[in-house]
Scaffold this active site. Structure first.
Site, PDB file in Angstrom:
ATOM      1  N   HIS A  31       0.845  -1.192   0.000  1.00 45.66           N
ATOM      2  CA  HIS A  31       0.000   0.000   0.000  1.00 45.66           C
ATOM      3  C   HIS A  31       0.883   1.247   0.000  1.00 45.66           C
ATOM      4  O   HIS A  31       2.111   1.172  -0.151  1.00 45.66           O
ATOM      5  CB  HIS A  31      -0.989  -0.017   1.170  1.00 45.66           C
ATOM      6  CG  HIS A  31      -0.361  -0.145   2.525  1.00 45.66           C
ATOM      7  ND1 HIS A  31       0.503   0.795   3.047  1.00 45.66           N
ATOM      8  CD2 HIS A  31      -0.479  -1.104   3.486  1.00 45.66           C
ATOM      9  CE1 HIS A  31       0.887   0.446   4.257  1.00 45.66           C
ATOM     10  NE2 HIS A  31       0.305  -0.719   4.549  1.00 45.66           N
ATOM     11  N   HIS A  34       4.103   1.433   2.278  1.00 45.01           N
ATOM     12  CA  HIS A  34       5.271   0.715   1.794  1.00 45.01           C
ATOM     13  C   HIS A  34       5.964   1.500   0.680  1.00 45.01           C
ATOM     14  O   HIS A  34       7.190   1.625   0.657  1.00 45.01           O
ATOM     15  CB  HIS A  34       4.869  -0.661   1.246  1.00 45.01           C
ATOM     16  CG  HIS A  34       4.139  -1.529   2.214  1.00 45.01           C
ATOM     17  ND1 HIS A  34       2.854  -1.986   1.990  1.00 45.01           N
ATOM     18  CD2 HIS A  34       4.495  -2.028   3.422  1.00 45.01           C
ATOM     19  CE1 HIS A  34       2.464  -2.734   2.997  1.00 45.01           C
ATOM     20  NE2 HIS A  34       3.445  -2.780   3.897  1.00 45.01           N
ATOM     21  N   CYS A 140       1.803 -10.141  19.715  1.00 47.51           N
ATOM     22  CA  CYS A 140       0.943  -9.683  18.621  1.00 47.51           C
ATOM     23  C   CYS A 140       1.391 -10.359  17.336  1.00 47.51           C
ATOM     24  O   CYS A 140       2.513 -10.116  16.870  1.00 47.51           O
ATOM     25  CB  CYS A 140       1.006  -8.161  18.458  1.00 47.51           C
ATOM     26  SG  CYS A 140       0.091  -7.572  17.010  1.00 47.51           S
ATOM     27  N   CYS A 143       2.060  -7.733  14.484  1.00 47.33           N
ATOM     28  CA  CYS A 143       3.379  -7.096  14.556  1.00 47.33           C
ATOM     29  C   CYS A 143       4.504  -8.122  14.515  1.00 47.33           C
ATOM     30  O   CYS A 143       5.656  -7.765  14.294  1.00 47.33           O
ATOM     31  CB  CYS A 143       3.523  -6.290  15.848  1.00 47.33           C
ATOM     32  SG  CYS A 143       2.473  -4.834  15.983  1.00 47.33           S
ATOM     33  N   CYS A 163      -3.293  -4.873  20.898  1.00 47.98           N
ATOM     34  CA  CYS A 163      -2.101  -4.251  20.329  1.00 47.98           C
ATOM     35  C   CYS A 163      -2.432  -2.799  20.008  1.00 47.98           C
ATOM     36  O   CYS A 163      -3.461  -2.508  19.371  1.00 47.98           O
ATOM     37  CB  CYS A 163      -1.672  -4.987  19.064  1.00 47.98           C
ATOM     38  SG  CYS A 163      -0.441  -4.102  18.086  1.00 47.98           S
ATOM     39  N   HIS A 166      -2.438  -2.444  15.943  1.00 47.57           N
ATOM     40  CA  HIS A 166      -3.479  -3.111  15.162  1.00 47.57           C
ATOM     41  C   HIS A 166      -4.871  -3.048  15.794  1.00 47.57           C
ATOM     42  O   HIS A 166      -5.858  -3.377  15.137  1.00 47.57           O
ATOM     43  CB  HIS A 166      -3.090  -4.575  14.932  1.00 47.57           C
ATOM     44  CG  HIS A 166      -1.888  -4.746  14.070  1.00 47.57           C
ATOM     45  ND1 HIS A 166      -0.605  -4.835  14.563  1.00 47.57           N
ATOM     46  CD2 HIS A 166      -1.777  -4.811  12.720  1.00 47.57           C
ATOM     47  CE1 HIS A 166       0.237  -4.968  13.559  1.00 47.57           C
ATOM     48  NE2 HIS A 166      -0.441  -4.963  12.432  1.00 47.57           N
ATOM     49  N   LYS A 314      -3.190   5.035  11.140  1.00 52.09           N
ATOM     50  CA  LYS A 314      -2.048   4.626  10.336  1.00 52.09           C
ATOM     51  C   LYS A 314      -2.538   3.807   9.149  1.00 52.09           C
ATOM     52  O   LYS A 314      -3.395   2.939   9.292  1.00 52.09           O
ATOM     53  CB  LYS A 314      -1.082   3.784  11.173  1.00 52.09           C
ATOM     54  CG  LYS A 314       0.103   3.257  10.366  1.00 52.09           C
ATOM     55  CD  LYS A 314       0.792   2.119  11.078  1.00 52.09           C
ATOM     56  CE  LYS A 314       1.857   1.500  10.180  1.00 52.09           C
ATOM     57  NZ  LYS A 314       2.416   0.270  10.739  1.00 52.09           N
ATOM     58  N   LYS A 317      -3.297  -2.445   5.821  1.00 51.52           N
ATOM     59  CA  LYS A 317      -4.372  -3.327   5.356  1.00 51.52           C
ATOM     60  C   LYS A 317      -5.278  -3.746   6.507  1.00 51.52           C
ATOM     61  O   LYS A 317      -6.490  -3.829   6.369  1.00 51.52           O
ATOM     62  CB  LYS A 317      -3.765  -4.566   4.680  1.00 51.52           C
ATOM     63  CG  LYS A 317      -3.127  -4.274   3.325  1.00 51.52           C
ATOM     64  CD  LYS A 317      -4.149  -3.866   2.289  1.00 51.52           C
ATOM     65  CE  LYS A 317      -3.504  -3.644   0.934  1.00 51.52           C
ATOM     66  NZ  LYS A 317      -4.459  -3.175  -0.073  1.00 51.52           N
TER      67      LYS A 317
END
Length: 539
Positions: A31, A34, A140, A143, A163, A166, A314, A317
Site C-alpha cells: 500500500h 510501503h 501480537c 506485529c 495491540c 493493530h 495509520k 491493510k
C-alpha cells in the site's frame, strides 16, 4: 526484475553508498505506506548516483513467521506458494511501475539468506550469547512482536488486551524458547548512541530509543517452537528463528556476509537504514546489539519515517485504510506520485494523504509552475528561432540572478536531500528556483521583446530565452532523481543529449556551471509534462 538497475558494484573495493528499505511483510499487497519509504530510498540513491558515487540500493520481502503461515492457510496454499505469488504478482511489479532502481531484491526464503542466517546465529550461540529458557507473555501476531504490558490497550473485557498498532487482541504465549542476551548490551548501546549522535534520526526517534534503553533491556526470545514456518536453529531444529531476528539479517546476507568477503567489505556498514517508526526499536536496539555480539560494524544511520495517515489512522491493510499506489498513479501519473509524497510530508513526521492536496499541488506546482514553464520556453524558441537555441549575449544582472539562483537551489537541495534526507526541503528549494525563472520571464516579457526586430532586440531576446532554457537544463538534472521520466522528457525537449550526453551522466558537481547547454541545440516542444487532470474517479 526489470526495475533492478545496472549500477553493479560487485568486485570493487571502495565503499559504496548503501541504502536499505525495510523488507516488507508479504501477508498482503503493498500500500502507500510501503511505497512511501521505497520511493524515498530510490530518490536518495538516485541523488547519490547523480553525484557520481557508487551506490547500492536494497529492498525485499520478509516471508517467514506465524502471520504468513496463517494467511497462507486461510487461502488454501502453502506459505512458500503464498509468498511466491505475492512477490511476483504484486511487490516486484509495483516497484517496477514506480521506477524503483534497486540493485538487489532479497527474499528471506532464499537459500543465500537462510544459510547465512544460520551461520550468524550459530556463531552467537557458540559465543554463549544465546541460551535456552522459557517465555510467557503477550504476543501480537500482526506485529510479530513480543509486547510489554505498558504497550497494550484495554480490550472489551477485563482480561482482553489489544495491540496499540493493530487494535486487535494479543495472544498469550507460553513456550520453550532460546534467548539472546540483549540485557547485556544496554550500557554498550547507550555509549554508542552518545558517541554517534546522528545514528538515529530524527531527534524524536532518537529520544524514544534512549528512553527505552535507559529503562533496562530484557533478554530477547529469538525462537519459536509451536510452528515451523521459519529458519530452523542449526543446533536445535525443533525451533525456528524468531522472524525479526531472521529478517534483520537481510541487510548483511544480501551484502555478501559469509559468502563474498570483498563485496561485504565494500558494502558494509550500510550508510542508511530507512525504517518506519513502528519498527524503530528492532533496527536501533536489537539489530545493533546483535551486530555488537557478532563483532561486526554497526550501520551508520537508522532513519525513521513517520506514518501515512488516513482518517487519523495509520495506513495499513489490517485497519482497512490501505490504498494501492496504482489508484493514484492511474490518475496523477507515476512521477507526480513520486513527487507529491516527498514534497507534501516532511520525512520523519506523520502526514495525512489528501486527494484534494495532491490535486492542488499537481495543478499549481507541477502543471502551472513547472510544466507550463517548459512548454513556454520550448514554444518561444520554436517560434522566434526556428527551434535552434540561440546564443546569449552578455548577461545582465537579471541573468546573473538566475545563474545564482540555480547555484543556490542546487546547493540547498544537495544538502537537504543528499545529506539530511529532508526531501520536502530540497524540493521546496528546487521549485523556488522554478518560480524565480517564471518571474524572470514575466519581468523580461520576451513576447514583447520579440517585436523589436533590430539587432539589439534580437540579441536581447536570444539572451532571455537562452537563460530560461539553461535554467531548465539545471532543473532537469535536479529533478531527475525524483521524477526520472519527466526529467528525461525535458532533457530531450532541450536537445541536451547531443551536446552534453545522457541525463543520467550529468553530475551534481557540474550542474550549476552556467552556460553548459550548447547554443544551437535543437529545442522541441514535446508532450505536455503534466496534462490537465480528469475528474476524480468515483470511490
Amino acid at each position: 526484475m526489470a526495475a533492478t538497475s545496472d549500477h553493479s558494484t560487485t568486485g570493487a573495493t571502495a565503499p559504496a553508498y548503501y541504502v536499505s528499505t525495510p523488507i516488507y511483510y508479504v501477508n498482503d499487497r503493498p500500500h502507500l505506506g510501503h511505497a512511501y519509504t521505497t520511493v524515498a530510498g530510490d530518490v536518495l540513491t538516485r541523488w547519490h548516483r547523480q553525484r557520481g558515487e557508487k551506490v547500492w540500493y536494497l529492498t525485499g520481502t520478509d516471508e517467514h513467521g506465524q502471520k504468513i503461515m496463517r494467511t497462507a492457510e486461510a487461502n488454501g496454499v502453502s506459505p512458500q506458494e503464498w509468498c511466491d505469488k505475492l512477490v511476483e504478482e504484486a511487490w516486484k511489479p509495483l516497484w517496477e511501475h514506480l521506477e524503483i532502481a534497486n540493485d538487489d531484491f532479497i527474499r528471506t526464503t532464499q537459500q543465500r539468506h537462510t544459510d547465512r542466517v544460520q551461520e550468524f546465529v550459530q556463531d552467537l550461540y557458540d559465543k554463549d550469547e544465546i541460551y535456552k529458557g522459557g517465555y510467557s507473555g503477550p504476543y501480537c501476531v500482526g506485529c510479530e512482536e513480543f509486547k510489554l504490558p505498558a504497550e497494550l490497550l484495554d480490550g472489551a473485557t477485563e482480561d482482553e488486551k489489544l495491540c496499540a498498532v493493530h487494535k486487535r487482541p494479543v495472544e498469550w504465549l507460553e513456550e520453550e524458547n532460546y534467548f539472546f542476551r540483549l540485557s547485556a548490551y544496554g550500557p554498550k548501546l547507550l555509549e554508542f548512541y552518545a558517541a554517534n549522535p546522528d545514528f538515529i534520526q530524527p531527534a524524536s526517534a532518537r529520544n524514544e530509543v534512549l528512553r527505552f534503553v535507559e529503562q533496562d533491556l530484557k533478554d530477547l526470545s529469538i525462537s519459536r517452537s509451536t510452528f515451523n514456518w521459519g529458519v530452523p536453529l542449526p543446533w536445535d531444529e525443533k525451533h525456528v528463528l524468531y522472524v525479526w531476528v531472521d529478517a534483520l539479517q537481510n541487510y548483511i546476507t544480501a551484502a555478501g556476509y559469509g559468502s563474498d568477503p570483498e563485496r561485504f567489505a565494500e558494502l558494509w556498514p550500510a550508510s542508511v537504514h530507512l525504517v518506519g517508526k513502528d519498527i524503530l526499536r528492532f533496527h536501533a536496539v536489537i539489530w545493533p546489539a546483535m551486530l555488537m555480539a557478532a563483532g561486526l560494524p554497526l550501520p551508520k544511520r537508522v532513519v525513521a519515517n513517520g506514518w501515512l495517515m488516513v482518517g487519523g489512522e495509520k495506513m495499513s491493510k489490517s485497519n482497512l485504510t490501505g490504498i494501492s499506489p496504482t489508484d493514484l498513479t492511474s490518475h496523477f501519473g507515476v512521477d507526480a506520485y513520486r513527487y507529491y509524497f516527498l514534497r507534501a510530508i516532511p520525512f520523519g513526521t506523520d502526514g495525512s494523504f489528501s486527494w484534494e492536496d495532491f490535486t492542488a499541488r499537481y495543478t499549481s506546482e507541477l502543471a502551472n509552475d513547472f510544466g507550463n514553464l517548459a512548454s513556454r520556453v520550448a514554444a518561444m524558441v520554436g517560434k522566434y528561432f526556428d527551434g535552434a537555441l540561440p546564443a546569449a549575449a552578455a548577461p545582465g544582472d537579471a541573468e546573473q540572478a538566475i545563474a545564482d539562483g540555480l547555484a543556490t537551489a542546487l546547493a540547498t537541495a544537495d544538502r537537504k536531500i543528499g545529506e539530511e534526507l529532508d526531501f520536502a526541503g530540497g524540493l521546496a528549494a528546487i521549485f523556488e528556483f522554478v518560480k524565480q525563472v517564471n518571474g524572470y520571464l514575466t519581468e523580461q516579457e520576451p513576447w514583447k521583446v520579440a517585436k523589436d526586430d533590430s539587432e539589439q532586440g534580437r540579441a536581447r531576446l536570444a539572451t532571455i530565452l537562452y537563460t530560461a532554457a539553461e535554467a531548465l537544463r539545471g532543473t532537469a538534472v535536479m529533478l531527475n532523481p525524483v521524477m526520472p521520466s519527466t526529467a528525461e522528457k525535458l532533457w530531450t525537449s532541450l536537445g541536451a543529449e547531443a551536446g552534453l550526453g545522457a541525463l543520467a551522466a550529468q553530475t551534481i558537481a557540474t550542474t550549476a556551471d552556467w552556460g553548459r547547454l550548447p547554443a544551437g541545440s535543437t529545442v522541441t516542444k514535446g508532450e505536455i509534462l503534466f496534462p490537465r487532470l480528469e475528474e476524480k474517479p468515483a470511490s
